[in-house]
Design a protein around this motif. Structure first.
Motif, PDB file in Angstrom:
ATOM      1  N   MET A 764       0.824  -1.204   0.000  1.00 18.15           N
ATOM      2  CA  MET A 764       0.000   0.000   0.000  1.00 18.15           C
ATOM      3  C   MET A 764       0.860   1.257   0.000  1.00 18.15           C
ATOM      4  N   LEU A 765       2.098   1.131   0.520  1.00 23.25           N
ATOM      5  CA  LEU A 765       3.015   2.272   0.537  1.00 23.25           C
ATOM      6  C   LEU A 765       3.851   2.360  -0.734  1.00 23.25           C
ATOM      7  N   TYR A 766       4.378   1.230  -1.191  1.00 16.78           N
ATOM      8  CA  TYR A 766       5.138   1.245  -2.449  1.00 16.78           C
ATOM      9  C   TYR A 766       5.125  -0.131  -3.092  1.00 16.78           C
ATOM     10  N   LEU A 767       5.030  -0.127  -4.410  1.00 19.30           N
ATOM     11  CA  LEU A 767       4.900  -1.371  -5.163  1.00 19.30           C
ATOM     12  C   LEU A 767       5.501  -1.188  -6.545  1.00 19.30           C
ATOM     13  N   GLU A 768       6.376  -2.120  -6.923  1.00 22.19           N
ATOM     14  CA  GLU A 768       6.963  -2.091  -8.259  1.00 22.19           C
ATOM     15  C   GLU A 768       5.984  -2.720  -9.255  1.00 22.19           C
TER      16      GLU A 768
END
Length: 872
Positions: A764-768
């Motif tokens: 939810m904060l960072y995703l590639e």
């Protein structure tokens, strides 16, 4: 019996197959044609099916109709055809009604739309975003003992109040998940009980929390009206204060036999008998569980406080053995002539086993309990009686704070989540065992041994937080135990570990690009890949063609003895081999190219199997009035197992739909065999609503269901947040943040579940996503309320180390974000979602292109740094 299948406009061609019944006749309207079991409708219309033999009985194996059209085949139970609630599949522009119902497809669709029905997902979209507070109002509140230890060392303690009485307390020395025993006696696994306060009453209240909100140091208050019992408990060393250099850890070979579900053979255990004895009974110093009670008189008159010294209770009969005694502040095993607990009152030895002490108003009495993991000689116990509680507590606090400082930093503006991120990392670390500072480490999943499937999120979160060495050591454990044939198996005869271990190794390489490590482990990784490929090759036999099983591996993936072509098993195998293509690209390009071709074929076989299963799976109703096919967990079965199309029993682990859902086809989305937005994925998600979920939280063991990742990828933020808050609030002890495995109290301190919660938070904060780094893709809107910040410093991604910060200045109608990436290959784009707390769309954007539909700013051609501002 006659029924009608209704099609909207467009050419439809196919055939009808009747299972557990017989077809009598097909009839079509207009210009359509029907012959035998085949039909052709040039522009939609009505297909009437007349049946000869059929059954609409309740129970297993009813009559089922396969409508095998060229484009959108589907199946349904004959007994489900109902005039009041017709079968309606909007994705296929198809409906099914009784033969007497003269309506066409459009009329049926309009009638259902007129009811204004909502599925779970529709309701989520209409409601405010889920919150921690709202979820807590409705979900079951759990209690779990707290695990205390020093990390890497299998000598731990489970600490809590006595649940039947609701007063403190219990201390359970254990070797990871194996309780301590009295080696002088047989069947003497024991725990240590003690009592504080006047006793069981009509009004019990105990409040617990972790030191600093996150550290594995337990604080509590037992409320006894005018006398308040304040508690602090932690684990430290017998002779030294706790520090990084003072922690030796435990040899991994001795740890593994002490984990639940391990698969060490009696012969192999006998070979390491000496090592086990040394690591368990002959250590240079003991681990100590320190427990301090400060009984404070808050009343206006003198009041008594009550204390009972520690006493041993056997697991076998819940009684204190006759050979125990208490003397001069020490609790003894007579036959061993050793001390298993030391008790002090205001620093002096406790004079009696039970005491009541009068406390003046505003004054306090301090009751200390010191429990060595293994009983001590009198000489060592006398030294322990002089142990400096506050000195050891301060060192313990510093030890765990430094561990946090060594990891990347995440700060979110919701205390309930912010603390759980930090506590979760330390919980996983506490349960990861091995010698320090090097060598294999067991990323245990809490109660149980490491499993390639369940240790994966733990190891991957370590990598996300920059603990690459610990991740590498955790991977090495699996390679040390790899069989000569390449197979990896550590837990309860599960056959699903090999592929997920390759996946985790591939993720580790994506984070680190450590080719020196990769070269060292590559022979073992290739051996694992060869095993998987041979397994797949055995399933490329002609008799499996057109069954949905061709080319898929088969085996057991969970506790039930289900040896089938499981989608969970094949998802893990596929992504493991997929990561092998990446890992070998730089070291052995020829191998990589050959494997790449094979896994493309493998993916085709998986996808073909899914759509084969989908066409034959009975469709089920969804809350909005539509229906959809519910897939099985393995290719051999017809539809979701809890529908009993092929009979058999399905109930397991506290639920009916578990075989269908938590080890189901949604793993194929997360593990890259299915695209998140393709038709099968749509149906997998659509049917994963009630009764398979409750408020989008999966049943029984919810963190095995990967609808979470699919929601993130599909941009379904409200559904994701509904799942996110309801799963952890219903499964976790909300005071100490310890997870159970199941809602019904099986397997405590379950770090597998905790790690998936941590990975959900990471996504939810960072995703590639391909060549794009997506930031804040599923955060709650309230995290961007005025004055709030989200900060990440040093979190690791495939693209390098991330430094990121948001600032909300809504008084001036601004939301800003800044990102910097270091030491990695840069993404082509960075996409930052900045949802306004009130749902407003930005009037102006600086630093990128703004998409109001997704509330996302995309900074294209990213050069390592970007700053974006939204004006409202």
């Amino acid at each position: 019996m006659k029924i009608a299948v209704l099609f909207a406009e467009g050419r439809v061609k196919g055939k009808i197959n009747v299972v557990n019944g017989s077809l009598k006749k097909l009839a079509v309207d207009g210009k359509g044609k029907a012959s035998g079991n085949e039909f052709h409708l040039p522009d939609g219309g009505r297909l009437e099916i007349s049946l000869g033999g059929f059954t609409v009985k309740r129970g297993a194996s009813p009559t089922m109709i396969n409508v095998l059209t060229e484009k959108n085949p589907f199946s349904f139970f004959l007994r489900d055809v109902n005039p009041g609630n017709p079968i309606y599949i909007p994705e296929f522009q198809t409906a099914v009604v009784p033969g007497a119902d003269a309506r066409n497809f459009r009329q049926v669709a309009d009638a259902i739309a007129g009811k204004m029905l909502l599925s779970d997902f529709g309701r989520f979209e209409n409601e405010p975003e889920e919150s921690y507070e709202k979820a807590c109002e409705h979900n079951t509140e759990q209690y779990c003992q707290t695990w205390l230890g020093i990390g890497r060392d299998m000598r731990m303690f489970r600490v809590g109040y006595q649940p039947n009485f609701k007063y403190w307390g219990q201390i359970q020395p254990c070797y990871h998940s194996m309780p301590q025993s009295n080696p002088a006696e047989k069947d003497t696994r024991y725990q240590i009980n003690f009592e504080i306060g006047p006793g069981s009453s009509c009004r019990t209240k105990t409040v617990r929390h972790l030191e600093c909100g996150v550290l594995p140091i337990l604080r509590a208050v037992q409320d006894e009206a005018d006398v308040q019992y304040h508690i602090r408990s932690f684990a430290s060393l017998e002779k030294n204060t706790l520090s990084k250099n003072a922690v030796r850890g435990s040899d991994w070979r001795a740890c593994y036999p002490n984990t639940g579900g391990n698969m060490i053979s009696p012969e192999d255990k006998e070979k390491i008998k000496g090592l086990l004895n040394t690591e368990m009974n002959g250590r240079e110093q003991e681990i100590i569980c320190a427990f301090r009670v400060e009984a404070v008189n808050t009343g206006k008159t003198p009041n008594y406080a009550f204390f009972k010294a520690p006493h041993c209770v056997l697991h076998s009969n819940n009684k204190c053995p006759d050979e125990c005694r208490f003397e001069n502040g020490m609790s003894w095993f007579r036959k061993m002539d050793k001390v298993y607990a030391v008790s002090r009152i205001d620093g002096d030895p406790m004079c009696d086993e039970e005491m009541s002490i009068l406390i003046q108003p505003g004054q306090k009495v301090v009751f200390d309990i010191l429990v060595p993991h293994s009983p001590l000689t009198l000489k060592r116990a006398e030294k322990l009686s002089k142990w400096d509680f506050e000195k050891h507590l301060g060192a313990c606090r510093d030890f765990w704070l430094k561990k946090l400082d060594s990891a990347a930093k995440i700060a979110v503006p919701e205390t309930a989540i912010d603390e759980r991120i930090k506590a979760g990392l330390l919980h996983c670390d506490l349960a990861t065992l091995g010698l320090e500072p090097d060598g294999p480490a067991l990323a245990t999943i809490g109660w149980y041994s490491p499993i390639g499937t369940e240790s994966a999120p733990i190891i991957q979160f370590y990598d996300s937080m920059g603990w690459h060495k610990l991740a590498e050591r955790s991977i090495q454990f699996f390679l040390e135990r790899q069989l000569e044939i390449g197979f990896i198996q550590n837990f309860a005869n599960y056959q699903s570990e090999t592929g997920p271990l390759l996946w985790t190794a591939g993720e580790h390489f994506r984070y680190t690009r450590d080719t020196a490590w990769l070269k060292r482990v590559m022979p073992k990784l290739k051996k694992a890949a060869a095993y998987l490929l041979a397994w797949r090759e055995r399933n490329k036999c002609p008799e499996l063609k057109n069954t949905g099983c061709y080319g898929l591996v088969d085996g057991k993936v969970a506790d039930p003895e289900d040896y089938f072509h499981s989608y969970f098993l094949n998802a893990g195998t596929y992504i493991g081999l997929s990561r092998m293509v990446e890992m070998t690209a730089a070291l052995d390009s020829s191998y990589s190219k050959t494997l790449e071709k094979e896994i493309k074929d493998y993916r085709k076989d998986i996808v073909n199997s899914v759509y084969h299963s989908q066409s034959r799976a009975p469709i089920v109703p969804v809350g909005d009035g539509s229906w959809a096919p519910a897939l099985p967990s393995w290719a051999e079965y017809t539809g979701a197992h809890h529908l009993y199309a092929d009979g058999g029993n399905c109930f397991t682990h506290g639920g009916f739909p578990l075989r269908s859902s938590i080890i189901g086809a949604n793993w194929l989305i997360m593990q890259e065999a299915l695209e998140p937005n393709e038709q099968a994925s749509d149906f997998i998600q659509k049917t994963n609503q009630y009764p398979l979920t409750r408020e989008n939280a999966a049943l029984s063991q919810p963190y095995y269901s990967r609808h979470d990742f699919a929601h993130i990828k599909r941009g379904e933020v409200k559904a994701f947040l509904k799942m996110y808050y309801n799963q952890f609030t219903g499964l976790q002890d909300r005071e100490t943040y310890t997870f159970w495995e199941h809602y019904f109290h099986v397997s405590e301190h379950k770090t597998h579940e905790e790690a998936w919660f941590l990975m959900q938070t990471r996504w939810m904060l960072y995703l590639e996503e391909g060549d794009t780094l997506s930031m804040l893709k599923a955060i709650p809107r309230r995290w961007l309320e005025d004055g709030k910040q989200i900060v990440m410093d040093g979190v690791k991604s495939y693209f390098g180390s991330i430094r990121f910060k948001t600032e909300s200045d809504l008084k001036n109608n601004l939301i800003k974000a800044e990102i910097r990436l270091e030491s990695g290959g840069l993404p082509a784009n960075v996409a930052i979602r900045l949802p306004h707390p009130e749902g407003l769309k930005a009037a102006a954007c600086e630093g990128g292109d703004y998409d109001p539909a997704t509330e996302t700013v995309t900074a294209a051609n990213f050069k390592g740094w970007a700053s974006v501002t939204l004006r409202f």
